[in-house]
Design a protein around this motif. Structure first.
Motif, mmCIF file in Angstrom:
data_model
loop_
_atom_site.group_PDB
_atom_site.id
_atom_site.type_symbol
_atom_site.label_atom_id
_atom_site.label_comp_id
_atom_site.label_asym_id
_atom_site.label_seq_id
_atom_site.Cartn_x
_atom_site.Cartn_y
_atom_site.Cartn_z
ATOM 1 N N SER A 151 56.014 73.692 46.228
ATOM 2 C CA SER A 151 55.668 72.716 47.258
ATOM 3 C C SER A 151 56.918 72.364 48.043
ATOM 4 C CB SER A 151 55.068 71.457 46.630
ATOM 5 O OG SER A 151 56.019 70.814 45.810
ATOM 6 N N GLN A 152 56.739 71.637 49.126
ATOM 7 C CA GLN A 152 57.868 71.288 49.974
ATOM 8 C C GLN A 152 58.925 70.526 49.167
ATOM 9 O OE1 GLN A 152 57.025 68.533 53.150
ATOM 10 N NE2 GLN A 152 58.549 69.453 54.489
ATOM 11 N N ASN A 153 60.158 71.026 49.226
ATOM 12 C CA ASN A 153 61.315 70.374 48.603
ATOM 13 C C ASN A 153 61.338 70.448 47.079
ATOM 14 O OD1 ASN A 153 60.674 68.168 51.179
ATOM 15 N ND2 ASN A 153 62.601 69.292 51.125
ATOM 16 N N SER A 154 60.591 71.360 46.465
ATOM 17 C CA SER A 154 60.684 71.518 45.014
ATOM 18 C C SER A 154 61.918 72.352 44.672
ATOM 19 C CB SER A 154 59.418 72.169 44.448
ATOM 20 O OG SER A 154 59.172 73.431 45.049
ATOM 21 N N LEU A 155 62.542 72.041 43.526
ATOM 22 C CA LEU A 155 63.801 72.677 43.132
ATOM 23 C C LEU A 155 63.774 73.153 41.680
ATOM 24 C CD1 LEU A 155 66.490 70.195 44.575
ATOM 25 C CD2 LEU A 155 65.781 72.387 45.562
ATOM 26 N N GLY A 156 64.565 74.182 41.409
ATOM 27 C CA GLY A 156 64.911 74.593 40.058
ATOM 28 C C GLY A 156 66.404 74.395 39.882
ATOM 29 N N TYR A 157 66.887 74.504 38.640
ATOM 30 C CA TYR A 157 68.280 74.181 38.355
ATOM 31 C C TYR A 157 68.925 75.201 37.415
ATOM 32 C CZ TYR A 157 66.957 69.668 40.307
ATOM 33 O OH TYR A 157 66.497 68.679 41.140
ATOM 34 N N LYS A 158 70.227 75.379 37.604
ATOM 35 C CA LYS A 158 71.044 76.181 36.691
ATOM 36 C C LYS A 158 72.196 75.327 36.193
ATOM 37 C CE LYS A 158 73.119 79.789 38.462
ATOM 38 N NZ LYS A 158 73.264 81.184 38.924
ATOM 39 N N PHE A 159 72.348 75.267 34.874
ATOM 40 C CA PHE A 159 73.387 74.475 34.230
ATOM 41 C C PHE A 159 74.377 75.427 33.561
ATOM 42 C CE2 PHE A 159 69.526 72.083 34.439
ATOM 43 C CZ PHE A 159 69.912 70.790 34.748
ATOM 44 N N THR A 160 75.646 75.259 33.858
ATOM 45 C CA THR A 160 76.685 76.114 33.289
ATOM 46 C C THR A 160 77.749 75.248 32.643
ATOM 47 O OG1 THR A 160 76.295 77.763 35.024
ATOM 48 C CG2 THR A 160 78.335 77.951 33.745
ATOM 49 N N GLU A 161 78.126 75.629 31.441
ATOM 50 C CA GLU A 161 79.153 74.893 30.710
ATOM 51 C C GLU A 161 79.823 75.836 29.716
ATOM 52 O OE1 GLU A 161 79.154 70.535 28.750
ATOM 53 O OE2 GLU A 161 77.963 72.005 27.625
ATOM 54 N N LYS A 162 81.151 75.939 29.809
ATOM 55 C CA LYS A 162 81.946 76.752 28.880
ATOM 56 C C LYS A 162 81.397 78.172 28.744
ATOM 57 C CE LYS A 162 83.486 72.729 26.221
ATOM 58 N NZ LYS A 162 83.508 72.056 24.902
ATOM 59 N N GLY A 163 81.022 78.754 29.875
ATOM 60 C CA GLY A 163 80.572 80.138 29.901
ATOM 61 C C GLY A 163 79.126 80.352 29.503
ATOM 62 N N LYS A 164 78.404 79.290 29.173
ATOM 63 C CA LYS A 164 76.992 79.386 28.801
ATOM 64 C C LYS A 164 76.124 78.882 29.959
ATOM 65 C CE LYS A 164 77.658 80.797 24.542
ATOM 66 N NZ LYS A 164 77.165 82.116 24.055
ATOM 67 N N THR A 165 74.958 79.525 30.138
ATOM 68 C CA THR A 165 74.108 79.195 31.272
ATOM 69 C C THR A 165 72.661 78.973 30.846
ATOM 70 O OG1 THR A 165 75.486 80.559 32.731
ATOM 71 C CG2 THR A 165 73.301 79.964 33.534
ATOM 72 N N PHE A 166 72.095 77.886 31.363
ATOM 73 C CA PHE A 166 70.691 77.541 31.145
ATOM 74 C C PHE A 166 70.023 77.401 32.508
ATOM 75 C CE2 PHE A 166 67.765 73.706 30.726
ATOM 76 C CZ PHE A 166 66.663 74.443 30.308
ATOM 77 N N VAL A 167 68.927 78.134 32.719
ATOM 78 C CA VAL A 167 68.191 78.097 33.976
ATOM 79 C C VAL A 167 66.817 77.491 33.729
ATOM 80 C CG1 VAL A 167 67.151 79.469 35.830
ATOM 81 C CG2 VAL A 167 69.436 80.046 34.971
ATOM 82 N N PHE A 168 66.445 76.546 34.593
ATOM 83 C CA PHE A 168 65.182 75.833 34.466
ATOM 84 C C PHE A 168 64.380 76.008 35.748
ATOM 85 C CE2 PHE A 168 62.392 72.148 34.680
ATOM 86 C CZ PHE A 168 61.926 72.024 33.380
ATOM 87 N N LEU A 169 63.265 76.748 35.664
ATOM 88 C CA LEU A 169 62.426 77.018 36.832
ATOM 89 C C LEU A 169 60.974 76.712 36.487
ATOM 90 C CD1 LEU A 169 63.955 80.437 37.994
ATOM 91 C CD2 LEU A 169 64.282 78.213 39.095
ATOM 92 N N THR A 170 60.578 75.473 36.704
ATOM 93 C CA THR A 170 59.173 75.133 36.517
ATOM 94 C C THR A 170 58.485 75.099 37.871
ATOM 95 O OG1 THR A 170 57.644 73.641 35.387
ATOM 96 C CG2 THR A 170 59.383 72.602 36.692
ATOM 97 N N ASP A 171 57.145 75.147 37.863
ATOM 98 C CA ASP A 171 56.379 75.110 39.114
ATOM 99 C C ASP A 171 56.975 76.084 40.124
ATOM 100 O OD1 ASP A 171 54.556 72.241 39.095
ATOM 101 O OD2 ASP A 171 56.152 72.481 37.626
ATOM 102 N N ASN A 172 57.007 77.350 39.716
ATOM 103 C CA ASN A 172 57.619 78.388 40.540
ATOM 104 C C ASN A 172 56.728 79.622 40.510
ATOM 105 O OD1 ASN A 172 59.789 79.490 42.138
ATOM 106 N ND2 ASN A 172 60.349 80.730 40.352
ATOM 107 N N GLU A 173 56.093 79.926 41.645
ATOM 108 C CA GLU A 173 55.157 81.045 41.713
ATOM 109 C C GLU A 173 55.881 82.302 42.177
ATOM 110 O OE1 GLU A 173 50.703 82.187 43.407
ATOM 111 O OE2 GLU A 173 51.642 80.277 43.977
ATOM 112 N N LEU A 174 56.025 83.243 41.261
ATOM 113 C CA LEU A 174 56.737 84.484 41.562
ATOM 114 C C LEU A 174 55.887 85.468 42.349
ATOM 115 C CD1 LEU A 174 58.428 84.970 38.069
ATOM 116 C CD2 LEU A 174 59.551 84.228 40.189
ATOM 117 N N GLY A 175 54.569 85.311 42.283
ATOM 118 C CA GLY A 175 53.672 86.257 42.951
ATOM 119 C C GLY A 175 53.281 85.874 44.362
ATOM 120 N N TYR A 176 53.844 84.771 44.864
ATOM 121 C CA TYR A 176 53.485 84.295 46.200
ATOM 122 C C TYR A 176 54.627 83.417 46.697
ATOM 123 C CZ TYR A 176 50.689 81.887 49.813
ATOM 124 O OH TYR A 176 50.205 81.377 50.993
#
Length: 279
Positions: A151-176
């Motif tokens: 939807s308009q202005n929805s975001l996902g996030y990537k968190f990086t700390e000491k060489g480790k990475t966590f990606v959070f992508l909810t409400d994200n339609e890859l097929g459209y």
């Protein structure tokens, strides 16, 4: 960093014997930096339990990031216990949603006839911070945002700390690709080599045939993204409100077989309430 799920259900909270394993609260995740800061993703119904935990542990400061402001991602905020205490500071990411600031969105929800207590009635020091956008740091966490296809202005996030990475992508339609959404290739690049990826997997492949454009992904698209991004772990989130524990297990088994058949060492699981991981 420490990552804990307080709710991973999608669209509406649920209860019943068939939902015990994965839980019924809607989206709320806690990330604790090695430097001690508490970052919260979304204020779904799971934030009620998180708030009680923070008060019990005398946490005085926290940061709230929102993926978007659909009901299931903000409806728990009025019941977030730290807001009741004057010695608490809550930093809330400030941006716009359909032309409204974060504060204006919350004020509209927390007023009569929808709710009897307004935002100004809470005792906590509530600060709306526009710097918590795009690329920013909170303590030892480096954080990057990406528009999601929802939807308009929805975001996902990537968190990086000491060489480790966590990606959070909810409400994200890859097929459209929705307005302001990104291409699959851009989400692959964003997730590349992440140690942990939590991704919206609302639908089975058969369900998705009749739900294209609804703003959520099907299992096969998420598995393909994870494989192409070479992530270490895939956690399935935004669990469909009607999906029983047994049905979730079937989706997890499908994912594990996919990675095994393609000789990939990616760990696959559904993220349950109270799931916790350390990176």
């Amino acid at each position: 960093m420490r990552i804990k799920c307080w709710g991973s259900r999608g669209s509406v909270c649920v209860s019943g014997q068939q939902y015990i394993k994965y839980g019924g609260d809607t989206t709320c995740f806690e990330i604790q930096a090695d430097s001690g800061e508490i970052v919260i993703i979304d204020a779904g119904t799971g934030i009620r339990r998180l708030g009680k935990h923070l008060v019990q542990n005398k946490v005085k400061t926290c940061y709230l990031l929102l993926t978007h402001t659909h009901w299931d991602h903000i409806i728990g905020l009025p019941f977030f216990h730290p807001l009741l205490y004057g010695n608490t500071t809550v930093h809330i990411q400030d941006r716009t949603f359909a032309g409204l600031t974060t504060k204006k969105v919350i004020e509209q929800v927390m007023r009569m006839p929808f709710f009897p207590v307004g935002l100004t009635a809470y005792n906590a020091d509530i600060r709306f911070d526009a710097s918590l956008n795009k690329r920013f740091s909170i303590g030892s966490l480096d954080i990057e945002a990406i528009p999601t296809s929802h939807s308009q202005n929805s975001l996902g996030y990537k968190f990086t700390e000491k060489g480790k990475t966590f990606v959070f992508l909810t409400d994200n339609e890859l097929g459209y690709v929705h307005a302001r959404g990104k291409s699959v290739e851009e989400y692959i690049d964003f997730s590349k080599n992440a140690d942990v990826l939590f991704h919206d997997t609302e639908y089975t492949d058969n369900e998705y045939l009749n739900r294209t454009g609804w703003g959520h992904s099907c299992l096969s698209d998420v598995l393909d993204l994870s494989a192409r991004a070479s992530v270490g772990q895939l956690g399935l989130i935004h669990i469909n409100q009607d999906r029983s524990d047994d049905q979730v297990d079937v989706m997890v088994d499908h994912g594990r077989r996919f990675f095994n058949d393609n000789h990939l060492s990616i760990s696959c699981y559904a993220v349950s309430a109270d799931f916790e991981i350390f990176l």
